[in-house]
Design an enzyme around this catalytic site. Structure first.
Site, PDB file in Angstrom:
ATOM      1  N   ASP A 189       0.849  -1.415  -0.128  1.00 46.06           N
ATOM      2  CA  ASP A 189       0.140   0.082   0.012  1.00 46.06           C
ATOM      3  C   ASP A 189       0.887   1.242   0.216  1.00 46.06           C
ATOM      4  O   ASP A 189       1.968   1.276   0.703  1.00 46.06           O
ATOM      5  CB  ASP A 189      -0.913  -0.017   1.232  1.00 46.06           C
ATOM      6  CG  ASP A 189      -1.915   1.099   1.271  1.00 46.06           C
ATOM      7  OD1 ASP A 189      -2.474   1.424   0.249  1.00 46.06           O
ATOM      8  OD2 ASP A 189      -1.870   1.805   2.367  1.00 46.06           O
ATOM      9  N   GLU A 273      -2.176  -1.663  -5.596  1.00 48.19           N
ATOM     10  CA  GLU A 273      -3.136  -1.066  -6.058  1.00 48.19           C
ATOM     11  C   GLU A 273      -3.092  -0.539  -7.543  1.00 48.19           C
ATOM     12  O   GLU A 273      -2.330  -0.420  -8.016  1.00 48.19           O
ATOM     13  CB  GLU A 273      -3.660   0.213  -5.186  1.00 48.19           C
ATOM     14  CG  GLU A 273      -3.934   0.277  -3.734  1.00 48.19           C
ATOM     15  CD  GLU A 273      -3.908   1.375  -3.090  1.00 48.19           C
ATOM     16  OE1 GLU A 273      -5.264   1.835  -2.660  1.00 48.19           O
ATOM     17  OE2 GLU A 273      -2.923   2.219  -2.822  1.00 48.19           O
ATOM     18  N   CYS A 337     -11.378  -3.969   7.877  1.00 47.46           N
ATOM     19  CA  CYS A 337     -10.640  -4.557   8.682  1.00 47.46           C
ATOM     20  C   CYS A 337     -10.111  -5.940   8.216  1.00 47.46           C
ATOM     21  O   CYS A 337     -10.677  -6.875   7.561  1.00 47.46           O
ATOM     22  CB  CYS A 337     -11.531  -4.957   9.935  1.00 47.46           C
ATOM     23  SG  CYS A 337     -10.653  -6.091  11.138  1.00 47.46           S
ATOM     24  N   ASP A 366      -1.619   1.681   7.202  1.00 51.00           N
ATOM     25  CA  ASP A 366      -1.232   1.570   5.958  1.00 51.00           C
ATOM     26  C   ASP A 366      -0.798  -0.236   5.753  1.00 51.00           C
ATOM     27  O   ASP A 366      -1.030  -0.767   4.775  1.00 51.00           O
ATOM     28  CB  ASP A 366       0.090   2.129   5.748  1.00 51.00           C
ATOM     29  CG  ASP A 366      -0.166   3.673   5.626  1.00 51.00           C
ATOM     30  OD1 ASP A 366      -1.352   4.159   5.084  1.00 51.00           O
ATOM     31  OD2 ASP A 366       0.675   4.290   5.966  1.00 51.00           O
TER      32      ASP A 366
HETATM   33 ZN   LIG Z   1     -12.298  -6.175  12.654  1.00 51.24          ZN
END
Ligand SMILES: [Zn+2]
Length: 405
Positions: A189, A273, A337, A366
């Site tokens: 990232d 990305e 998450c 990050d």
């Molecule tokens: Zn979580």
């Protein structure tokens, strides 16, 4: 494989005579003229329209322009055609979302031209420290043989930096680095506080100027603002500023080479990305759907690094790990998450900290994003082999198009 090929360092200081320097500057001027002509032609083009000229059409226009202009005609057709090809490549990179849109070239900035179809005999060594390279219409130009010249270079680029230094860079696509064969996937990232975060938890920071250099730069910039326009003093200060900036840029390029070699050696699959630079600068301000991850003080600092560095980093990864780089749609990578899969826009405690309000997982923001990038790539690879998703991933929201390339 030589170390040079491995780390892709192939730039050499050119030592043209004053007469040669003048001819090199002419080539730069022609290349810039042709490039800007192409920019002009693409200026009003929008996706869906068919009016933008293709390379063949542009080449026909170049032939016409040469017929009309003695100045262009006197120059090298190789240099001018190559400028068109470079522009076509820049547009392809832009549409491939790895680079910014090509823009006008200004005199004195990023001056340069490319020579292709270089034959082995066009580069020769004169002594331990001196080499020569043959340049159309200029002849043999000496360069400082500061490291071994890569074998089989098919093209080279001659540039003049803002500090007035001439360089020749031989385009040696680095040898692919063999995959380690561990099956390991890494997500990368582009960070907020760092240049890049890995899903392993490592934080990579591109070098900047050292403290003393930054202070010197600040002093020089103050001097520059006080110096009278057109004065010798102003020219001197400007040159000193350009030298410092060139030093910083050299260090970053060097860093990118080392970082990409390391990644290609350590991991089988490298997930990044799929980044459209223009959408990145938009996200720096932030939107309701995706709060900016680059806001405030970091934005200014990082934008420059990333704009110039990220495209190059991905490009070098693709050279060194061909077929092993996976580009991921970046949607939600910063809000999800990586432990439980819940998307929560409020999980960002700060720019740097992620804390999941559902499962309590806390991590560098990050690194959390890098893990999502890794998992999306891994999940896709598994799905592509026709198996079920990885364990623990079933509760994630579906991704209609996890791979945007
Ligand atoms: Zn979580």
């Amino acid at each position: 494989m030589t170390v040079d090929n491995l780390i892709g360092m192939s730039r050499y200081r050119l030592q043209p005579t004053p007469a040669q320097e003048q001819m090199l500057a002419e080539h730069c001027g022609h290349a810039r003229f042709v490039w800007n002509l192409a920019v002009e032609q693409h200026r009003h083009w929008k996706p869906g329209r068919t009016s933008a000229p293709g390379f063949a059409e542009q080449r026909r226009q170049l032939t016409e322009a040469r017929a009309e202009s003695a100045w262009l005609r006197a120059g090298s057709v190789t240099v001018q055609q190559q400028a068109l090809k470079d522009f076509a490549q820049a547009m392809a990179n832009y549409f491939g979302q790895s680079h910014r849109k090509p823009t006008w070239r200004k005199r004195g900035q990023n001056e340069g031209f490319r020579i292709v179809a270089v034959r082995p005999g066009d580069v020769r060594r004169l002594s331990r420290k001196v080499g020569e390279v043959k340049i159309p219409k200029v002849g043999w130009v000496r360069f400082c043989w500061s490291r071994s010249v890569p074998h089989g270079a098919k093209s080279h680029r001659v540039t003049r930096d803002a500090a007035g230094r001439w360089h020749v860079a031989f385009a040696a696509i680095p040898e692919p680095i063999p995959a380690p064969g561990t099956g390991e996937v890494v997500g990368i990232d582009r960070g907020v506080a760092v240049s890049a975060a890995l899903s392993t938890g490592e934080l990579l920071t591109a070098p900047t100027l050292r403290q003393a250099e930054q202070e010197r730069l600040a002093r020089l910039l103050r001097k520059l603002s006080r110096a009278k326009r057109g004065s010798n003093r102003r020219v001197k200060v400007k040159l000193a500023v350009a030298r410092l900036k060139a030093r910083e840029s050299d260090r970053r390029k060097d860093w990118i080479e080392k970082a990409t070699t390391d990644l290609a050696r350590r991991f089988d699959v490298i997930a990044v990305e799929n980044l459209n630079i223009s959408s990145m600068t938009r996200s720096a301000r932030g939107t309701l759907q995706a709060p900016g991850r680059n806001i405030a003080a970091k934005a200014g600092l990082n934008r420059g690094i990333l704009a110039a560095g990220w495209g190059r980093l991905v490009e070098r990864l693709e050279h060194k790990a061909p077929g092993r780089v996976v580009k991921i749609n970046p949607a939600y990578t910063s809000q999800r998450c990586s432990a439980c899969g819940i998307v929560d826009a409020k999980a960002r405690e700060s720019q740097a900290a992620f804390r999941c309000r559902s499962c309590g997982y806390a991590a560098n923001a990050d690194v959390n994003a890098a893990r999502n990038i890794r998992d999306t790539a891994a999940g896709h690879a598994v799905a592509a082999r026709g198996r079920s998703g990885l364990p623990g991933r079933t509760n994630r929201e579906p991704h209609p198009d996890p791979l945007s390339v």
